[in-house]
Design a protein around this motif. Structure first.
Motif, mmCIF file in Angstrom:
data_model
loop_
_atom_site.group_PDB
_atom_site.id
_atom_site.type_symbol
_atom_site.label_atom_id
_atom_site.label_comp_id
_atom_site.label_asym_id
_atom_site.label_seq_id
_atom_site.Cartn_x
_atom_site.Cartn_y
_atom_site.Cartn_z
ATOM 1 N N ARG A 104 0.832 -1.207 0.000
ATOM 2 C CA ARG A 104 0.000 0.000 0.000
ATOM 3 C C ARG A 104 0.870 1.262 0.000
ATOM 4 N N ARG A 147 -4.900 -1.169 -8.397
ATOM 5 C CA ARG A 147 -5.678 -2.230 -7.743
ATOM 6 C C ARG A 147 -5.395 -3.620 -8.296
ATOM 7 N N ARG A 148 -4.607 -3.698 -9.388
ATOM 8 C CA ARG A 148 -4.298 -5.013 -9.961
ATOM 9 C C ARG A 148 -3.016 -5.550 -9.324
ATOM 10 N N ALA A 163 -6.083 -8.194 0.606
ATOM 11 C CA ALA A 163 -7.528 -8.070 0.363
ATOM 12 C C ALA A 163 -8.179 -7.281 1.490
ATOM 13 N N HIS A 164 -7.697 -7.491 2.702
ATOM 14 C CA HIS A 164 -8.271 -6.780 3.847
ATOM 15 C C HIS A 164 -7.826 -5.315 3.879
ATOM 16 N N ARG A 177 -9.174 -3.169 0.895
ATOM 17 C CA ARG A 177 -10.536 -3.523 0.485
ATOM 18 C C ARG A 177 -11.294 -2.350 -0.130
ATOM 19 N N GLU A 178 -10.991 -1.121 0.291
ATOM 20 C CA GLU A 178 -11.751 0.022 -0.226
ATOM 21 C C GLU A 178 -11.490 0.274 -1.706
ATOM 22 N N ARG A 179 -10.304 -0.151 -2.182
ATOM 23 C CA ARG A 179 -10.058 0.048 -3.617
ATOM 24 C C ARG A 179 -10.371 -1.200 -4.434
ATOM 25 N N GLU A 180 -11.018 -2.164 -3.824
ATOM 26 C CA GLU A 180 -11.451 -3.384 -4.506
ATOM 27 C C GLU A 180 -10.337 -3.999 -5.349
ATOM 28 N N PRO A 181 -9.326 -4.550 -4.670
ATOM 29 C CA PRO A 181 -8.191 -5.109 -5.407
ATOM 30 C C PRO A 181 -8.586 -6.383 -6.148
ATOM 31 N N CYS A 182 -7.908 -6.647 -7.259
ATOM 32 C CA CYS A 182 -8.083 -7.945 -7.916
ATOM 33 C C CYS A 182 -6.721 -8.637 -7.968
ATOM 34 N N ILE A 192 -12.377 -14.897 -2.155
ATOM 35 C CA ILE A 192 -11.410 -14.059 -2.869
ATOM 36 C C ILE A 192 -11.150 -14.678 -4.244
#
Lengths: 318, 318
Positions: free
Chosen positions: A121, A129-130, A148-149, A152-157, A180
Motif C-alpha cells: 500500500r 488495484r491489480r 484483500a483486507h 478492500r476500499e479500492r477493490e483489489p483484484c 477471494i
C-alpha cells in the motif's frame, strides 16, 4: 502467566488493530526507538532445517518479546508442517514471563503478510488495484488475505503465477472458498506486465523477475529473500528502481533482496530508505506515477513485538 | 509437548547425572562439537534489568535448546526474585517444540553451580578440602551445595566471607539447616590465606581479591564477572596464575574475569585453556602442588543444553 494455544491466538487477533500495530512498530524501528540485536541463528543441515531467534524491545513498552521460529524444509514429506515455533513475552519491568504464545509459526506468517500489505500500500500508486502474486505457498495465501483486507476500499483484484500449476490451482480453490477471486496466470512475464503491484513470495535462489518485464509505475514487494543466497529480482531491476524500501537496511543489504545489487556496487545504503520512514511520511515512497518502487522485507523483531502485543491486547492482558 | 513447572523440574534432576552431563558438555564445546552463536542481549536500564538469550546445539543431539534468562536487580526491593526465565527444548530433526521448562531461572542457578564445582575439582590440589566462598547471595548457596555433593568423598569444609554480616549469617543458618557447616570469616584476606580453593560469586565491579593474598597451591574459581565492567580478581593475580582456565576463551577474554588483564596486555588467549580441554585430559590444570590456578566461568549455552537434557531424561522423555 498467560499460556495461549494457536486457536486462542488466532481468535485474539483483530486484523485492523494488527495493521496499526505493525505500522507503528516499523515507524518506531526507523526512528531508532527499538532495541533489535542481530537475529540468532542455528543451522541443522543434516535435516535441512534452521532456527531463527528474534528478540527486541520498543522503548517504553512494558513487555519485550523473544521469538523462536524453525523451518525444516523436509517436513512436508514426513507429513509435518515446515515451520514451527513460539513467542515468549516478558515484562520489561521485572523480567517475569508474561505470556507464552504457542502459535506454531502462525504469528510469523501473519505478521509477514501484514508487513507485505503495508509495504505494498505504501509503495503502489494511489489508483492501483491489480495485484500480481508470485508464488503459491502458504505465505502467498497469507499475503493475498492481508492485501484483500487492507486494500478492500479500492477493490483489489488478484492474479497469481506459480511454478507448479497444481499448487496454483489449489491456492485458487482455497481462496475462492474464502470469497477471494484469483486469476491464474501461466506466464510470469505476462503477470508482471498486467500487474500494478507485485508481491513475490518464492524461495528463489536465482532471480526470476527481470527489469525489462516491469512497466513504469509498478510497485514490487519482495519477501522471498530472507537469507544469504536467496534472490527473486534481478540486480538490474533493483538498480533501476526509483525507490528502494527495506524493513531493515542492514538486513536487506546483507542477506535480503538488495544484497546482490549492493555486492556488485550497483547501489549502496544511501540509495535505500527504511519502511518506517516512509510510513512516518519522512520520505516519499514514489515521486511520480511512473516510478518503479521496490520494498524488500526480510523480517524484523519489531513485527514480532507488535503482533504479540495485539494478541495480549486481544485477550485483555497488559 | 512437555510442559514442566519449576517443582517438576527440581524433582526430575539427578545431581550425579547432571554433573556428568555438564562435564560431557564442556568437553564437547572445547572439541568444537557445539554450535553456540554469540549470546543475545537486551538491556533495560530504566528498570536495572537485562536479558540474556543463549542457544546452541551439540552435534548429533536430537534436541536443541533456547534459554531466556532475565536479571532485574531492583526486584528484591519489590519482593520479587532477581532472576527469571525459561528454557525451550526443540527437535533438531523437525523443529517442533519438545518441551517448555518453566524453571524461573533455577536451572541456570543449578548449572552455574555444577560448573563451579566441576572447575574447582579440576583445578584444586588432589588433597585440598578447605574451600573459601566469597559472597553470600543465592549463587553462593548453590555453589556450596554443589561442591559439598561433588567433593563429598574428601569431606570438604566451607568458610565464607561476605560484605554483609547479615547476609553471611543468613547463609550460614540456611546451610546449617541443610546439614552443611559453614565457618564465617570476617576478613576476606584471612579467608584467602586459609583456603585451598576459593569460589567467588560477587557482582564486584572493582577487584576485591589481590594477588599477594593468595598462597601457592591455591585454586580460584571466579563466577562473578559475566558482563563488561565486572571484575573480582585483580589483574596482577590473573597474570601471576600458573594456569588460566575459561569455560569459553572468547567470552572470558571479552567480558569475563580475564578481560581486564588481557586488555592491558598482561595475558592473551595463548595463556589460557578451555575447561573442556582440561576435563578431557588434553591439558593439565596444574603441574605442581604450588601452582596457582584460576578458572573463570562466564556461562555457555552447552551448560543449558546439558541440564535441559538431564531434566528430559529425568522425566523419561527423549
Amino acid at each position: 502467566m498467560l499460556d495461549l494455544s494457536r486457536a486462542e491466538i488466532e481468535a485474539a487477533v483483530d486484523l485492523d488493530r494488527a495493521f496499526i500495530a505493525l505500522e507503528e512498530g516499523f515507524k518506531a524501528a526507523a526512528a531508532g526507538q527499538v532495541q533489535m540485536p542481530p537475529v540468532g541463528y542455528l543451522g541443522f543441515p543434516a535435516h535441512n532445517g534452521d532456527c531463527h531467534i528474534k528478540f527486541g524491545h520498543i522503548a517504553g513498552d512494558p513487555i519485550f518479546v523473544v521469538k523462536i521460529a524453525t523451518g525444516f524444509y523436509d517436513n512436508p514429506a514426513k507429513g509435518l508442517p515446515t515451520t514451527s515455533g513460539m513467542m515468549i513475552a516478558l515484562s520489561a519491568e521485572t523480567g517475569a514471563v508474561v505470556a507464552i504464545l504457542r502459535d506454531e509459526g502462525w504469528l510469523t506468517d501473519l505478521r509477514t503478510a501484514l508487513a507485505g500489505a503495508i509495504a505494498t500500500r505504501a509503495g503502489m500508486r494511489a489508483d492501483a488495484r491489480r495485484i500480481g502474486i508470485v508464488g503459491a505457498g502458504t505465505q502467498a495465501r497469507f499475503q493475498i488475505r492481508a492485501a484483500a483486507h487492507l486494500l478492500r476500499e479500492r477493490e483489489p483484484c488478484f492474479a497469481v503465477w506459480a511454478r507448479s500449476p497444481e499448487k496454483l490451482e489449489a491456492l485458487r480453490r482455497d481462496l475462492e472458498g474464502e470469497g477471494i477471486a484469483i486469476e491464474s496466470v501461466v506466464e510470469l512475464e505476462a503477470l508482471c506486465a498486467q500487474s500494478e503491484a507485485l508481491i513475490t513470495v518464492t524461495p528463489a535462489a536465482v532471480p526470476i523477475i527481470h527489469g525489462d518485464w516491469i512497466r513504469p509505475g509498478t510497485h514490487i514487494t519482495a519477501l522471498g529473500a530472507d537469507a544469504p543466497g536467496k534472490q527473486e529480482l534481478d540486480s538490474a531491476l533493483v538498480a533501476l528502481a526509483d525507490t528502494r524500501i527495506a524493513d531493515s537496511l542492514e538486513q536487506s543489504l546483507d542477506h535480503g533482496e538488495f544484497a546482490a545489487a549492493a555486492a556488485v556496487g550497483l547501489i549502496d545504503a544511501g540509495d535505500c530508505v527504511e519502511l518506517g520512514a516512509v510510513l512516518a511520511g519522512d520520505v516519499p515512497a514514489r515521486r511520480s506515477d511512473d516510478d518503479i518502487t521496490i520494498a524488500d522485507l526480510t523480517g524484523i523483531a519489531v513485527q514480532d513485538i507488535a503482533i504479540a502485543r495485539v494478541v495480549l491486547d486481544g485477550v485483555g492482558r497488559q
